[in-house]
Design an enzyme around this catalytic site. Sequence first.
Site, PDB file in Angstrom:
ATOM      1  N   PHE A  82       0.854  -1.198   0.000  1.00  0.00           N
ATOM      2  CA  PHE A  82       0.000   0.000   0.000  1.00  0.00           C
ATOM      3  C   PHE A  82       0.888   1.246   0.000  1.00  0.00           C
ATOM      4  O   PHE A  82       0.760   2.140   0.822  1.00  0.00           O
ATOM      5  CB  PHE A  82      -0.953  -0.019   1.214  1.00  0.00           C
ATOM      6  CG  PHE A  82      -2.147   0.889   1.061  1.00  0.00           C
ATOM      7  CD1 PHE A  82      -2.930   0.864  -0.087  1.00  0.00           C
ATOM      8  CD2 PHE A  82      -2.500   1.776   2.084  1.00  0.00           C
ATOM      9  CE1 PHE A  82      -4.040   1.702  -0.214  1.00  0.00           C
ATOM     10  CE2 PHE A  82      -3.608   2.610   1.962  1.00  0.00           C
ATOM     11  CZ  PHE A  82      -4.381   2.574   0.810  1.00  0.00           C
ATOM     12  N   GLY A 111      13.529  15.202  -7.885  1.00  0.00           N
ATOM     13  CA  GLY A 111      12.944  13.906  -7.570  1.00  0.00           C
ATOM     14  C   GLY A 111      12.883  12.962  -8.764  1.00  0.00           C
ATOM     15  O   GLY A 111      12.299  11.884  -8.678  1.00  0.00           O
ATOM     16  N   LYS A 123      12.765  -2.926 -19.341  1.00  0.00           N
ATOM     17  CA  LYS A 123      11.574  -2.588 -20.130  1.00  0.00           C
ATOM     18  C   LYS A 123      11.667  -3.135 -21.557  1.00  0.00           C
ATOM     19  O   LYS A 123      10.670  -3.609 -22.105  1.00  0.00           O
ATOM     20  CB  LYS A 123      11.363  -1.069 -20.123  1.00  0.00           C
ATOM     21  CG  LYS A 123      10.999  -0.557 -18.721  1.00  0.00           C
ATOM     22  CD  LYS A 123      11.010   0.965 -18.642  1.00  0.00           C
ATOM     23  CE  LYS A 123      10.660   1.435 -17.234  1.00  0.00           C
ATOM     24  NZ  LYS A 123      10.949   2.892 -17.045  1.00  0.00           N
ATOM     25  N   GLY A 130       4.854   8.436 -12.148  1.00  0.00           N
ATOM     26  CA  GLY A 130       3.913   9.320 -11.476  1.00  0.00           C
ATOM     27  C   GLY A 130       2.889   8.522 -10.693  1.00  0.00           C
ATOM     28  O   GLY A 130       2.486   7.445 -11.115  1.00  0.00           O
TER      29      GLY A 130
END
Lengths: 346, 346
Positions: B10, B211, B229, B326
């Site tokens: 979480f 960041g 990826k 994001g």
Amino acid sequence: MAHKLALIGFGVVGQGLAEILVNKKEELKTRYGFEGKIVAISDLHKGSLYDPNGLDIETLLSIVRETGKIDSYPDTPTLVRGWDSFKTICQSNADTVVEVSYTDVKTGQPAIDHCKAAFESGKHVVMSNKGPVALAYQELSELARKHNVRWGFEGSVMSGTPTIRLPLACLAGNEIREVKGILNGTTNFILTKMEEGMTYEDALSEAQRLGYAEADPTADVEGFDALYKIVILANVIMGVPLKREDVSRQGITALTPEDIAQAKAENKRWKLIARAKKEGDKVVASIAPEKVPLTDALAGITGATNAITYDCDLAGPITVVGAGAGKTETGYSILIDLINISRGQI
Amino acid sequence: MAHKLALIGFGVVGQGLAEILVNKKEELKTRYGFEGKIVAISDLHKGSLYDPNGLDIETLLSIVRETGKIDSYPDTPTLVRGWDSFKTICQSNADTVVEVSYTDVKTGQPAIDHCKAAFESGKHVVMSNKGPVALAYQELSELARKHNVRWGFEGSVMSGTPTIRLPLACLAGNEIREVKGILNGTTNFILTKMEEGMTYEDALSEAQRLGYAEADPTADVEGFDALYKIVILANVIMGVPLKREDVSRQGITALTPEDIAQAKAENKRWKLIARAKKEGDKVVASIAPEKVPLTDALAGITGATNAITYDCDLAGPITVVGAGAGKTETGYSILIDLINISRGQI
């Protein structure tokens, strides 16, 4: 089981599809369980054929290449000749009507009536014509739903680049607050050439020489082509019943070399931007040349390439870039609709 | 019927999803018939809760924001506390396990074992972790198929930008001969800043300050993140069992201001390009800085934005551009997998 197709029209797009069905026959069957069988072709100028058992696609292609018509297709015991488009749509055993007739974009005809006839006789329709989607989306999609059939039109915006299916299948759950894009390759090619130093007139001539622009370039350079496409996107992707008369429109013909130079000095590029933006509960739409900052993904789209940005509330801005025209590309747009109808996917 | 979810972890992604489920509750129900109900959360550090009737998501979010844990969630007659991840996966009544645990990308654990447990107990899995897809795609997808459940991982490449679903849903029928892209936002941000005149060191510091880069930037700047990826894309999109050790890898740390200037003089830009290309019946893959011509759609991708180009034999080159990270974007990647599982779509 083979997916039976009736082609209304056998021009560039229809032949592009037929070539793919021949070249990819085994691959489509193995990978997607898809087998496209052309049972009918009805073309105003090239002739009409119907065989419930299927026509031989390689023979069709070689005949049309040699003679420009399909009349010399050989007889078979089950072959019927001369059916018009409506008879073909209503009475053939096709599962899907591939509507690739020559259609007047201003009226959407005869494609709109072809769609209605197909839906009412329980057949799916796949097309790349813009007119019916731009002019009659609400009515036709309702009619298809009522008859429990599908209506595919991926190719109506940017040919085989998935501008319709991408948001529906891959961006569901987002509110798309704005759609903006470079939806016309001819004007983008001209603007790119003007940036390289050509005048508008020379760039247009070059576009005509390369086959990007027609002898009468009005539909492209005055923004009408892009206008139809933004109407489609507003209706289908944003769910708003925008009409063509709701869209403000300005083409690229007034742009001067000085305008181009000034944009460059500001780190921007002129692009003919098609835009539909939610404002409150309505959508404001326009076609206009805009100075796009070089940091915008659309600024980097050069030549005849097209692109759309979907401004999504969750996924952020998502841009898709690709071809906006082409025989194989548009033939492919028909194929992807057919594959997804046959596999029960969006 | 509500789609019951067990969240394993979480953190940022799990909370991003939970926020979307609260904020979009009515819209998701109305437009997609989708109702996400969180029945369990099991997080190593924040605590574990299971209520077969569903947990109150707003309460969960406000508690975790205030306390950093979920232990103070109020008792209910059906609430169970303290189940570990495997008990939660196997014994809860969830339809789908949302695997958003902290996972070591080098081993793919514990996420790989979580997937196995979920599939074997008949539950779908949705995740944004790269490790399990890059390291165990063939095995896990086979296991999911065997148990007739789905495995969604749209967020494993470029968060909510649909790099996985776009080719599967919208480009079917094409042979994708090459996938190439800018799959790491940190390095693209650094390269953009170097073009603007910064040294590598200053650009890295700026990325860390904002960041975008971690204190130890190795995974990004040396190309490891992009490598995982491209392995995922080769396996899932190109259907080739490429392994991470098959990929040649070079980062951006050796690029000098002189290299940047030279590319500029050639009308090119350095980009860290991840590439997988079919050569005969195998795929050759690499991560390396490449000088991309300004006419290439990837050259215009600046800052932390990501992009992929799929080279399709029919549709031509198709590029998708969007965020690569994001909280909301990655939360959305989980949502789109859930929506499509619940509506039976790819």
